[in-house]
Design a protein around this motif. Sequence first.
Motif, mmCIF file in Angstrom:
data_model
loop_
_atom_site.group_PDB
_atom_site.id
_atom_site.type_symbol
_atom_site.label_atom_id
_atom_site.label_comp_id
_atom_site.label_asym_id
_atom_site.label_seq_id
_atom_site.Cartn_x
_atom_site.Cartn_y
_atom_site.Cartn_z
ATOM 1 N N GLU A 62 2.366 0.437 -5.079
ATOM 2 C CA GLU A 62 2.706 0.267 -4.385
ATOM 3 C C GLU A 62 4.249 0.483 -4.267
ATOM 4 O O GLU A 62 5.253 0.211 -5.799
ATOM 5 N N THR A 63 4.964 0.533 -3.454
ATOM 6 C CA THR A 63 6.839 -0.161 -3.378
ATOM 7 C C THR A 63 7.315 -1.231 -3.588
ATOM 8 O O THR A 63 6.485 -1.842 -3.287
ATOM 9 N N CYS A 131 -0.728 0.356 5.170
ATOM 10 C CA CYS A 131 -2.202 0.677 4.497
ATOM 11 C C CYS A 131 -2.675 -0.864 5.459
ATOM 12 O O CYS A 131 -2.073 -1.976 5.002
ATOM 13 N N SER A 132 -4.384 -0.307 5.567
ATOM 14 C CA SER A 132 -4.897 -1.839 6.003
ATOM 15 C C SER A 132 -4.477 -3.293 5.125
ATOM 16 O O SER A 132 -4.633 -4.258 5.225
ATOM 17 N N GLY A 133 -4.681 -2.629 3.902
ATOM 18 C CA GLY A 133 -5.001 -3.786 3.142
ATOM 19 C C GLY A 133 -2.924 -4.167 2.212
ATOM 20 O O GLY A 133 -3.177 -5.028 1.583
ATOM 21 N N ASN A 134 -2.244 -3.741 3.176
ATOM 22 C CA ASN A 134 -0.957 -4.860 2.303
ATOM 23 C C ASN A 134 -0.659 -5.704 2.603
ATOM 24 O O ASN A 134 -0.719 -6.402 4.315
ATOM 25 N N GLY A 135 -1.090 -6.459 1.710
ATOM 26 C CA GLY A 135 -1.118 -8.323 2.049
ATOM 27 C C GLY A 135 -2.176 -8.123 1.047
ATOM 28 O O GLY A 135 -2.615 -9.913 1.274
ATOM 29 N N ARG A 136 -3.001 -7.790 1.110
ATOM 30 C CA ARG A 136 -4.332 -7.943 0.382
ATOM 31 C C ARG A 136 -4.061 -9.070 -0.264
ATOM 32 O O ARG A 136 -5.009 -9.965 -0.734
ATOM 33 N N GLY A 137 -3.106 -9.076 -1.553
ATOM 34 C CA GLY A 137 -2.954 -10.108 -2.993
ATOM 35 C C GLY A 137 -2.543 -11.435 -1.950
ATOM 36 O O GLY A 137 -2.855 -12.772 -2.901
ATOM 37 N N PHE A 138 -2.232 -11.893 -1.206
ATOM 38 C CA PHE A 138 -1.830 -12.779 -0.888
ATOM 39 C C PHE A 138 -3.192 -13.745 -0.034
ATOM 40 O O PHE A 138 -3.060 -14.863 -0.014
ATOM 41 N N TRP A 148 -2.627 -4.962 -2.953
ATOM 42 C CA TRP A 148 -0.742 -4.635 -2.541
ATOM 43 C C TRP A 148 -0.221 -5.514 -2.215
ATOM 44 O O TRP A 148 -0.861 -6.916 -1.103
ATOM 45 N N LEU A 149 1.168 -6.184 -1.973
ATOM 46 C CA LEU A 149 1.650 -7.521 -1.422
ATOM 47 C C LEU A 149 2.342 -6.751 -0.520
ATOM 48 O O LEU A 149 1.631 -7.000 0.551
ATOM 49 N N THR A 150 4.099 -6.140 -0.097
ATOM 50 C CA THR A 150 4.723 -6.085 0.492
ATOM 51 C C THR A 150 4.654 -4.666 0.802
ATOM 52 O O THR A 150 5.236 -3.717 1.858
ATOM 53 N N GLY A 151 4.214 -3.361 -0.763
ATOM 54 C CA GLY A 151 4.886 -2.447 -0.347
ATOM 55 C C GLY A 151 3.803 -1.137 -0.009
ATOM 56 O O GLY A 151 4.247 -0.099 -0.648
ATOM 57 N N ALA A 152 2.839 -1.566 0.458
ATOM 58 C CA ALA A 152 2.144 0.179 0.985
ATOM 59 C C ALA A 152 2.599 -0.184 2.478
ATOM 60 O O ALA A 152 1.748 -0.010 3.252
ATOM 61 N N ALA A 153 3.867 -0.050 2.756
ATOM 62 C CA ALA A 153 4.810 0.386 4.615
ATOM 63 C C ALA A 153 5.569 0.652 3.942
ATOM 64 O O ALA A 153 6.202 0.483 2.948
ATOM 65 N N ALA A 154 6.696 1.974 4.278
ATOM 66 C CA ALA A 154 7.225 2.388 4.824
ATOM 67 C C ALA A 154 7.602 3.564 6.580
ATOM 68 O O ALA A 154 6.498 3.390 7.015
ATOM 69 N N ASN A 155 9.185 3.522 6.293
ATOM 70 C CA ASN A 155 9.250 3.298 7.934
ATOM 71 C C ASN A 155 9.555 5.181 7.544
ATOM 72 O O ASN A 155 10.405 5.143 6.979
ATOM 73 N N VAL A 156 8.722 5.696 8.634
ATOM 74 C CA VAL A 156 9.107 7.291 8.038
ATOM 75 C C VAL A 156 8.978 7.739 9.588
ATOM 76 O O VAL A 156 8.246 8.065 10.622
ATOM 77 N N SER A 157 10.111 9.601 9.210
ATOM 78 C CA SER A 157 10.084 9.978 10.590
ATOM 79 C C SER A 157 9.216 11.220 10.297
ATOM 80 O O SER A 157 9.424 12.208 9.280
ATOM 81 N N TRP A 158 8.763 11.758 11.266
ATOM 82 C CA TRP A 158 7.673 12.440 11.366
ATOM 83 C C TRP A 158 7.792 13.822 12.155
ATOM 84 O O TRP A 158 8.034 13.134 13.039
ATOM 85 N N THR A 159 7.747 15.292 11.619
ATOM 86 C CA THR A 159 7.875 16.491 12.891
ATOM 87 C C THR A 159 7.120 17.073 12.518
ATOM 88 O O THR A 159 6.256 17.310 11.649
#
Lengths: 397, 113
Positions: A62-63, A131-138, A148-159
């Motif tokens: 987790e980030t 991730c579906s479970g981002n925030g599960r720890g809350f 997970w708290l907040t860190g199962a998420a990212a903003n990514v550029s895909w090609t």
Amino acid sequence: MLDELKVKRRHFLVGAAGAAGAAALGDAGVRAARAQEASGLPDYVSWKEPGAFIQHSPQTLETMRGEIGLSPLTPNDLVFVRNNLPSLTEEQVGDPEAWEVNVEGVAQPRPITLAELRTLGPETVACVLQCSGNGRGFFEHETSGSQWLTGAAANVSWTGVPVRTVVEAMGGVDGDKSFMTGTGGEPIPEGLDPLTVIVERSVPLEAQEVALLAWEMNGEPIPLAHGGPVRLVLPGYYGVNNVKHLKRLSFDETQSQADIQRSGYRVRPVGESGAPDQPSMYQMNVKSWVTHPLREAGTGRTQIWGVALGGTEDLDRVEVSTDGGETWEEARFVGPDLGRFAWRPFVLAADLAPGTHRIASRATTASGAAQPRDFEPNHRGYGHNGWDAHAVDVTVQ
Amino acid sequence: MPPVRGSRRGAAGVVASGVLALTCAAAPAAEDDWARTYFLEGGAMPACGICHSLDAAEATGTVGPDLDLLEPTEQQVYLALRDGVGVMPAFSEELPEDRLRALADYVARAVQE
């Protein structure tokens, strides 16, 4: 020991629901801290930023909340890791250009290599991977799996190449189909019914309009830990649907019979088992969280940062509260708008007096969908976007 | 001596297992025998050992995390068994509550050895 952990968890959730950081989160924090002490990063992700992750298990990194800054894209070495099965090795993949995706359920079904995918018209899309479970720890109820708290998420550029372009090149979808199914290329050990563990997800057919067969992540070949050489990218859909090491893409009348589709990733009341008639974790909801400051701030002017996503929709606004939701002020978006599937960093300047301030953020989409204060619990702890649980208590000296 | 302790290797293990025998005397050997066997052989459900490594049971599966490295708590194992996690199936339809607890107890102690 067990009771102690339980008490801790309860205590923190009641006493400091916002959770200033992973370490303050009872059960989850204790687990994470222990896992991290034990060693550095596992070999397959040794190229990631050391110290930036909470290691829930070797497959789940987790980030840390404060690692997400104001740059709209998350650098690869900070992107969280969540693998349902161990990541493929270079040896298993062989020559990436020769990697084949079997396309089925189209008029002219056939395998297509990465080399050939590159010859079809490429596109780039920025989107939140979460991730579906981002925030599960809350959630207050006990859940299995990474907290997970907040860190199962990212903003990514895909090609990559849009799925619709591939489908067009193969004569279109063959007949009446309701689902698009992606299958991962991870080997299944002997002695196991493949349906038990195979990563195979079906999404509604309309997802093909936005889907990409991607080979680049933030300008680099997709690292194996993130599903290279070819990954199915579904902007707006939770991470699990974005099948890694894509081996097969098919258009079907019915959903996959794999457990991960039938009973996994199903939203149901606490205490119920997963079943195909429950909603599947498909599209993401509107969400935001503060990333700075998280614990302490100096007196005087503080810049409060965070990130906000509309799920599948453009954002209308993000508001920030420094008094636990009594009053709200509109924050300013920072940086370029990368489209409705991307997140947007935001900033609000605040003058904080000495004392403790409960800082929360609340995003609203163009159509008016807003984060709720509290989020209804569900058995597996999916999809939490309640603003109160995501709030942080910041002390100003 | 229950197999979980019998299978230990090395001098450090001997010391650790001595401590274990003292602090965990409550778990009857028969429970541990059952748990170790179930871990390796399973029932209608696939065996834990197909998917997980656990030194104490000499299991070497690689689908899921190496439990000796993960060092889960008893409650963490219990919840994983009750509800499943990711592609790991739930075992609550095959095993009654007390068996889930016995397995969780066994695994949580085995990884601390």
